[in-house]
Design an enzyme around this catalytic site. Structure first.
Site, PDB file in Angstrom:
ATOM      1  N   LYS A   1       0.839  -1.204   0.000  1.00 23.56           N
ATOM      2  CA  LYS A   1       0.000   0.000   0.000  1.00 23.56           C
ATOM      3  C   LYS A   1       0.870   1.248   0.000  1.00 23.56           C
ATOM      4  O   LYS A   1       2.038   1.235   0.398  1.00 23.56           O
ATOM      5  CB  LYS A   1      -0.930   0.049   1.210  1.00 23.56           C
ATOM      6  CG  LYS A   1      -0.255   0.014   2.594  1.00 23.56           C
ATOM      7  CD  LYS A   1       0.079   1.371   3.188  1.00 23.56           C
ATOM      8  CE  LYS A   1       0.762   1.276   4.543  1.00 23.56           C
ATOM      9  NZ  LYS A   1       1.472   2.455   4.990  1.00 23.56           N
TER      10      LYS A   1
ATOM     11  N   ASP B   1      -2.327  -1.861  10.336  1.00 22.17           N
ATOM     12  CA  ASP B   1      -2.298  -1.879   8.865  1.00 22.17           C
ATOM     13  C   ASP B   1      -2.704  -3.234   8.280  1.00 22.17           C
ATOM     14  O   ASP B   1      -2.656  -3.406   7.065  1.00 22.17           O
ATOM     15  CB  ASP B   1      -0.862  -1.603   8.368  1.00 22.17           C
ATOM     16  CG  ASP B   1      -0.496  -0.140   8.431  1.00 22.17           C
ATOM     17  OD1 ASP B   1      -1.408   0.686   8.612  1.00 22.17           O
ATOM     18  OD2 ASP B   1       0.699   0.163   8.285  1.00 22.17           O
TER      19      ASP B   1
HETATM   20  O1  C5P Z   1      -0.502  -1.428  15.028  1.00 23.03           O
HETATM   21  P1  C5P Z   1       0.942  -1.669  14.801  1.00 23.03           P
HETATM   22  O2  C5P Z   1       1.487  -2.811  15.630  1.00 23.03           O
HETATM   23  O3  C5P Z   1       1.305  -1.811  13.354  1.00 23.03           O
HETATM   24  O4  C5P Z   1       1.679  -0.347  15.292  1.00 23.03           O
HETATM   25  C1  C5P Z   1       3.081  -0.303  15.479  1.00 23.03           C
HETATM   26  C2  C5P Z   1       3.430   0.940  16.268  1.00 23.03           C
HETATM   27  O5  C5P Z   1       3.180   2.111  15.472  1.00 23.03           O
HETATM   28  C3  C5P Z   1       2.620   1.146  17.534  1.00 23.03           C
HETATM   29  O6  C5P Z   1       3.183   0.477  18.625  1.00 23.03           O
HETATM   30  C4  C5P Z   1       2.689   2.661  17.705  1.00 23.03           C
HETATM   31  O7  C5P Z   1       3.939   3.042  18.238  1.00 23.03           O
HETATM   32  C5  C5P Z   1       2.660   3.162  16.271  1.00 23.03           C
HETATM   33  N1  C5P Z   1       1.307   3.518  15.810  1.00 23.03           N
HETATM   34  C6  C5P Z   1       0.674   4.631  16.331  1.00 23.03           C
HETATM   35  N2  C5P Z   1      -0.586   4.961  15.893  1.00 23.03           N
HETATM   36  C7  C5P Z   1      -1.201   4.226  14.950  1.00 23.03           C
HETATM   37  C8  C5P Z   1      -0.573   3.101  14.381  1.00 23.03           C
HETATM   38  C9  C5P Z   1       0.690   2.759  14.836  1.00 23.03           C
HETATM   39  O8  C5P Z   1       1.226   5.319  17.178  1.00 23.03           O
HETATM   40  N3  C5P Z   1      -2.414   4.593  14.538  1.00 23.03           N
END
Ligand code: C5P
Length: 314
Positions: free
Chosen positions: A18, A145
């Site tokens: 993406k 994601d």
């Molecule tokens: O959801 P995911 O595990 O992919 O997110 C990885 C990191 O990215 C989270 O721990 C956070 O630090 C950051 N993040 C965030 N806000 C989001 C998505 C991700 O702060 N909406």
């Protein structure tokens, strides 16, 4: 009448990368995440996941970026399969072949595409017949994601990025992606966003009407003018050379340039397939990036395919 249902021995699923056409980031929440308003576009760089029953859990890396794939149980594809196994009390281990064509840790959600593909593959392998809603709920547990690659197309994301709504759009867009040698950590880029915003009032995130109009019109020039990413300045702050790369691409004829997600991949929008080829040649000669990939978007979300790319041995 007896209905005999046979489960497949191997299932291969293809899932897309993406680019975030617009990524607006709100203030840091109590849980450490940030509220987002984003529009994802699925592009024609795909990973393929093949799952087959095995004596123990294993990851079999393949494809151009296979050197960078984690092969332990921290791999998001393994976590996806184990999540389903645990929830449906399935006592089987799998061998998961990951044929990687999406740059690793590049801001193109390659790991998320693998996890999404694995959910769909396990659903088929174990004959669970999960519906779209159940799959996207499992996906959201694995990462913000992960739901999007199940859906693909042009899709709006809210909440942490996991709540999806389709976007009215037409046309196909031609992209060049400039890939860096080393990845950027998503949490580091969000932390840099927080640092740069300290003391300011971060507004609630919203997608711009200009971006929605550009997508409805299918006009690459209008879309290029509307590209926006609140994680771009934090990514530039951590990797100053990305700013030069963006500027160089526009000097070489790109309609627009944007850091993809949390970076460091830079996405260049071009006017046509020929323009994308010309831009790739100019960027390759400039020595500003390690690798270049052309792709078009939007493309479909994760789907089952007859077998791994090129037949591939396991
Ligand atoms: O959801 P995911 O595990 O992919 O997110 C990885 C990191 O990215 C989270 O721990 C956070 O630090 C950051 N993040 C965030 N806000 C989001 C998505 C991700 O702060 N909406």
């Amino acid at each position: 009448m007896t209905i005999v249902s046979t489960l497949p021995e191997v299932v291969t699923v293809r899932a897309p990368a993406k680019v975030n056409l617009e990524l607006r980031v709100g203030p840091r929440r109590e849980d450490g995440y940030h509220d987002l308003a984003t529009v994802y576009q699925a592009v024609s760089l795909h990973d393929e996941i093949s799952v087959v029953r095995a004596d123990s859990w294993q990851v079999v890396p393949a494809g151009p970026y296979c050197d960078h794939i984690p092969t332990g149980e921290d791999n998001l594809a393994v976590r996806a399969a184990q999540l389903i196994a645990e929830r449906w009390h399935i006592d089987e281990a799998l061998s998961i072949r990951i044929d990687k064509d999406i740059p690793v840790a590049g801001g193109m959600a390659g790991g998320s595409a693998d996890a999404a593909a694995t959910l769909l593959a396990c659903d088929q392998l174990w004959g669970l017949a999960l519906d779209r809603e159940e799959l996207t709920e499992l996906a959201a547990e694995l990462g913000s994601d992960v739901p999007f690659p199940l859906v693909g197309g042009n899709t709006m994301g809210s909440g942490r990025g996991e709540q999806l709504t389709p976007v009215l759009a037409r046309g196909t867009f031609e992209w060049v992606f400039a890939v860096s040698g080393t990845g950027l950590s998503t949490p580091d880029v969000y932390a840099e966003f927080d640092r740069l915003q300290e003391g300011t009032d971060v507004p609630d995130p919203e997608v711009s009407p200009q971006l929605m109009a550009a997508l409805r019109g299918g006009d690459p020039k209008a879309l290029a003018a509307a590209l926006a990413n609140d994680l771009q300045e934090p990514a530039f702050s951590l990797r100053p050379e990305l700013r030069d790369l963006c500027e160089a691409g526009v000097d070489f004829g790109a309609l627009g340039a944007i850091v993809s997600g949390s970076g460091p991949t830079v996405a260049f929008l071009t006017a046509s397939h020929e323009a994308a080829l010309d831009l790739s040649v100019s960027l390759a000669a400039s020595d500003l990036c390690r690798d270049l990939r052309r792709a078009r978007g939007p493309v479909h979300g994760a789907h089952v395919v007859p077998g791994p790319r090129g037949g591939g041995s396991r």
